[in-house]
Design a protein around this motif. Sequence first.
Motif, PDB file in Angstrom:
ATOM      1  N   SER A 517      47.631  72.732  22.133  1.00  0.00           N
ATOM      2  CA  SER A 517      46.841  71.658  21.521  1.00  0.00           C
ATOM      3  C   SER A 517      47.658  70.796  20.578  1.00  0.00           C
ATOM      4  N   ALA A 518      48.766  71.344  20.039  1.00  0.00           N
ATOM      5  CA  ALA A 518      49.545  70.599  19.058  1.00  0.00           C
ATOM      6  C   ALA A 518      50.779  69.920  19.652  1.00  0.00           C
ATOM      7  N   VAL A 519      50.917  69.936  20.989  1.00  0.00           N
ATOM      8  CA  VAL A 519      52.067  69.287  21.619  1.00  0.00           C
ATOM      9  C   VAL A 519      51.590  68.073  22.415  1.00  0.00           C
ATOM     10  N   ASP A 520      52.488  67.149  22.630  1.00  0.00           N
ATOM     11  CA  ASP A 520      52.122  65.951  23.381  1.00  0.00           C
ATOM     12  C   ASP A 520      52.056  66.270  24.871  1.00  0.00           C
ATOM     13  N   THR A 521      51.555  65.305  25.647  1.00  0.00           N
ATOM     14  CA  THR A 521      51.342  65.523  27.084  1.00  0.00           C
ATOM     15  C   THR A 521      52.649  65.811  27.810  1.00  0.00           C
ATOM     16  N   ASN A 522      53.731  65.106  27.443  1.00  0.00           N
ATOM     17  CA  ASN A 522      55.016  65.300  28.110  1.00  0.00           C
ATOM     18  C   ASN A 522      55.540  66.721  27.866  1.00  0.00           C
ATOM     19  N   THR A 523      55.477  67.165  26.587  1.00  0.00           N
ATOM     20  CA  THR A 523      55.926  68.520  26.262  1.00  0.00           C
ATOM     21  C   THR A 523      55.057  69.552  26.953  1.00  0.00           C
ATOM     22  N   GLU A 524      53.752  69.274  27.018  1.00  0.00           N
ATOM     23  CA  GLU A 524      52.828  70.184  27.700  1.00  0.00           C
ATOM     24  C   GLU A 524      53.220  70.351  29.168  1.00  0.00           C
ATOM     25  N   ASN A 525      53.570  69.249  29.816  1.00  0.00           N
ATOM     26  CA  ASN A 525      53.972  69.316  31.220  1.00  0.00           C
ATOM     27  C   ASN A 525      55.243  70.128  31.400  1.00  0.00           C
ATOM     28  N   ILE A 526      56.205  69.940  30.485  1.00  0.00           N
ATOM     29  CA  ILE A 526      57.465  70.694  30.558  1.00  0.00           C
ATOM     30  C   ILE A 526      57.190  72.193  30.419  1.00  0.00           C
ATOM     31  N   ILE A 527      56.359  72.540  29.418  1.00  0.00           N
ATOM     32  CA  ILE A 527      56.055  73.952  29.182  1.00  0.00           C
ATOM     33  C   ILE A 527      55.308  74.549  30.373  1.00  0.00           C
ATOM     34  N   LEU A 528      54.329  73.804  30.883  1.00  0.00           N
ATOM     35  CA  LEU A 528      53.552  74.302  32.018  1.00  0.00           C
ATOM     36  C   LEU A 528      54.428  74.486  33.251  1.00  0.00           C
ATOM     37  N   ASN A 529      55.366  73.578  33.467  1.00  0.00           N
ATOM     38  CA  ASN A 529      56.276  73.719  34.611  1.00  0.00           C
ATOM     39  C   ASN A 529      57.173  74.943  34.449  1.00  0.00           C
ATOM     40  N   ASN A 530      57.583  75.199  33.203  1.00  0.00           N
ATOM     41  CA  ASN A 530      58.379  76.405  32.937  1.00  0.00           C
ATOM     42  C   ASN A 530      57.535  77.667  33.124  1.00  0.00           C
ATOM     43  N   LEU A 531      56.260  77.562  32.710  1.00  0.00           N
ATOM     44  CA  LEU A 531      55.377  78.710  32.833  1.00  0.00           C
ATOM     45  C   LEU A 531      55.014  79.011  34.278  1.00  0.00           C
ATOM     46  N   ARG A 532      55.135  77.990  35.156  1.00  0.00           N
ATOM     47  CA  ARG A 532      54.808  78.205  36.569  1.00  0.00           C
ATOM     48  C   ARG A 532      55.641  79.357  37.141  1.00  0.00           C
ATOM     49  N   ARG A 533      56.930  79.358  36.789  1.00  0.00           N
ATOM     50  CA  ARG A 533      57.808  80.428  37.264  1.00  0.00           C
ATOM     51  C   ARG A 533      57.455  81.763  36.592  1.00  0.00           C
ATOM     52  N   ILE A 534      57.118  81.706  35.296  1.00  0.00           N
ATOM     53  CA  ILE A 534      56.812  82.932  34.555  1.00  0.00           C
ATOM     54  C   ILE A 534      55.511  83.557  35.037  1.00  0.00           C
ATOM     55  N   MET A 535      54.543  82.697  35.393  1.00  0.00           N
ATOM     56  CA  MET A 535      53.234  83.191  35.813  1.00  0.00           C
ATOM     57  C   MET A 535      53.211  83.714  37.251  1.00  0.00           C
ATOM     58  N   ALA A 536      54.285  83.531  37.953  1.00  0.00           N
ATOM     59  CA  ALA A 536      54.286  83.811  39.391  1.00  0.00           C
ATOM     60  C   ALA A 536      53.858  85.233  39.724  1.00  0.00           C
ATOM     61  N   ASP A 537      54.339  86.214  38.988  1.00  0.00           N
ATOM     62  CA  ASP A 537      54.056  87.607  39.334  1.00  0.00           C
ATOM     63  C   ASP A 537      53.190  88.314  38.300  1.00  0.00           C
ATOM     64  N   ARG A 538      52.461  87.541  37.520  1.00  0.00           N
ATOM     65  CA  ARG A 538      51.634  88.172  36.504  1.00  0.00           C
ATOM     66  C   ARG A 538      50.281  87.472  36.410  1.00  0.00           C
ATOM     67  N   THR A 539      49.297  88.188  35.949  1.00  0.00           N
ATOM     68  CA  THR A 539      47.963  87.608  35.757  1.00  0.00           C
ATOM     69  C   THR A 539      47.972  86.760  34.488  1.00  0.00           C
ATOM     70  N   SER A 540      47.453  85.556  34.602  1.00  0.00           N
ATOM     71  CA  SER A 540      47.463  84.648  33.451  1.00  0.00           C
ATOM     72  C   SER A 540      46.063  84.106  33.197  1.00  0.00           C
ATOM     73  N   VAL A 541      45.706  84.027  31.909  1.00  0.00           N
ATOM     74  CA  VAL A 541      44.434  83.459  31.491  1.00  0.00           C
ATOM     75  C   VAL A 541      44.751  82.300  30.550  1.00  0.00           C
ATOM     76  N   ILE A 542      44.463  81.075  31.024  1.00  0.00           N
ATOM     77  CA  ILE A 542      44.735  79.883  30.225  1.00  0.00           C
ATOM     78  C   ILE A 542      43.418  79.406  29.618  1.00  0.00           C
TER      79      ILE A 542
END
Length: 593
Positions: A517-542
Amino acid sequence: MKALSYLNKYLVKYKWYLIWGTVFTAISNLFGIFPAQLVRYALDLVRETLDTYHLYDGSTLQPALYSIFAFSLLLFAGGTLALALLKGFFLFLVRQTLIVMSRHIEYDLKNEIYDHYQTLPLSFYRQHNTGDLMARISEDVSKVRMYVGPSIMYGVNLIVLFILVITYMVSINARLSAYVLLPLPILSVLIYLVNNIIIRKSEEIQASLSKMSTYVQEAFSGIRVLKAFVQEQQSAARFEVESDTYRAKSLSLTKVDSLFFPIVAILVGLSNILVVYIGGQEIIAGRLTPGNITEFILYVNMLTWPVMALGWTTSQTQRAAASQARINEFLNIKTNIVSKKDINRSIQGEIDFRNVRFVYPDSGIVALHNFSMHVKAGETVAILGTTGSGKTTLANLLTRMYDVSSGEIRIDNTPIVDYNLTSLRSQMGYVPQDVFLFSETISNNVRFGRPDLPQARVEQAVRDADLYQNVIDFPEGFDTAVGERGVTLSGGQKQRLSIARAIARDPRILILDDCLSAVDTNTENIILNNLRRIMADRTSVIISHRVSSAKLADYIIMLDEGTIVEEGTQAELMARNGAFRELYEKQLQTEEV
C-alpha cells in the motif's frame, strides 16, 4: 502474604542460600551479643578493682595490681575488637547469600513473566496497554525483589536477634526484661494499623505508575505525529498532570512511612528509661550490678535497628504483596491457543476454511460470517475488500493468532488446532499490514525468522523485494541500523524490508497483508514480478484493497463486511460486471489520472 506465596517455589529452589544466610545471621548476631557481656565484665571489674586498689593505698602491691587491671582491660578491648571483626565478616556472608538469592529470584521471575507474555494470544494485548505490561515486569518485580532480599534478610536478623537477646536478658533478670520489652506489643499494633494504609496506597501508586508509563511509551512511539500536529506543549501538560498524580500519591505514602521511625524511636527511648529506672531498683535491692544495667542498655540499642527495620520490612513486604498480586493477575491468565495433538511435520500448503465465523473476544465485533475458502498447495489466492471487510482477520486466523468462533480451518486436510504452533508458524511467511521492524541492522531484520541465514540469502531476499539499490546506497549498507520501529526508513522501504524478511525464511505459505500500500504502481509491479518466481512452488495469500495486487492470483475473493460477495478467476469476475469489475475500473481510472 497470600500473593507472595507464589514465590515459595523460588525459595525452595534457592533453599541453600536461605539456609546458609540464616546460619550466618545467627553467627553474626552471636558475635554482636558477646561484646555486651564483655562490657559488663569490664565495668564490674573496674568497680571491684577500684575498691581493692584503694584498700592497698601506699602499698607496694598497688602498682602490680594496677598492671594486672590494665592488662585485663586491654584483653577486654582486644576481645571486643576481634568480635566486631568477626561480626562484620559474617554480615558480609549474610549479604552474599540472601541478597544474591534475591537477584537470582529476580532474574528467574522476569524470565518467567516474559516467557508467559509470549504465550498469550493477541486478544490479551488488545485488552492491556504496553506501559502496564512493562511496569509489571520492571517496577513490580523490583519491589518483589526487595521482599525476597533485604526484607527477608532483616526479618531473619530480627527473629534471630530477638531470640538470642531476649534469652540472655531473661537469664539475667526476668523482671527487668519484662519491663524493657513492654513497649513492643504497642509497636506491633501501631505497625499493623499503619500497614493497612500502606497496602491501599501502594496499589494506587502502582496503578498510577502503569498509566504514566503507558502515556510516555505512546508519546515517544508517536513522536512524529505529535510533532506534526504541534502538540508538544499539550503532551507535556498532560504528562505533568499524570506525574503530579503519581507524586501526590507517592508523597501520601511517604507521610505514612514517616510515622514508623518516630514511633520506634519513642518506644525504644521508653525502653531505655525503663532500664535505668527498674534497673536502679534492682541494683539497690542487690540483685543486679551496674554492669548489668549497661549490658541491658546495649541490648536495647542492639534491638533498636531491627525494630526500626521491622517497620521498613513490613512496608516493603506489603508493597511486594501488592506488586506480586498484579504480577499473578497476568500469570494466571492462560492462553487458549494451544495444540490439541501437537503435530510437528512439514506442510504442503493446502488451505481450507469451512464455514468460519469469527467474533473478536474483546470487542464483540463480528468480523467474518460463514466464510469458506479452499486453496490448493502451490496456488495463489487474492482476498480483496475495503477497510474493515475482514481481510486482516483472515491472516490472523491463518497464523492462528486467534481461534475461530465457529467453523474450522484445515491445513493439508488436518485441523489447524492439531498442529504444533511453533512448527506451523515457522513454515509461514507473514507480512503484516502494520509493518514492525526492530532496532537492528537491515541484515538482522531480514534474518529475524532465521538467525542462521547466510548473507547471500539475505541479499537475494532484499533484491526480490526491490530494496537492494536503496540498501547499497546507505553509507553502512546492510549494516545500517533502521532505528526504533524502522524510523529511519520510508514507509515503502519498511514494507519492502518486511517482505524480504518473510520470503527469506522460504515459507510454505506466504501471507501478504496489504503490504504494497505504501509503494507506487511501478514498484508494486517490480515486486509482484519478482514474487511470481517466489510464489511458484508455495501457497500464497495476497490480501489487498488494490486489484492490481491480484494479477498473480489463481483465484480471487471479494469481501464486504466479513461476507464473500464475489469469487472466481479474474476473467470470470470481469465477465460478471459486478463488484470486482467496478473496483477495477475505478482504480484503473485513478492510476491513469
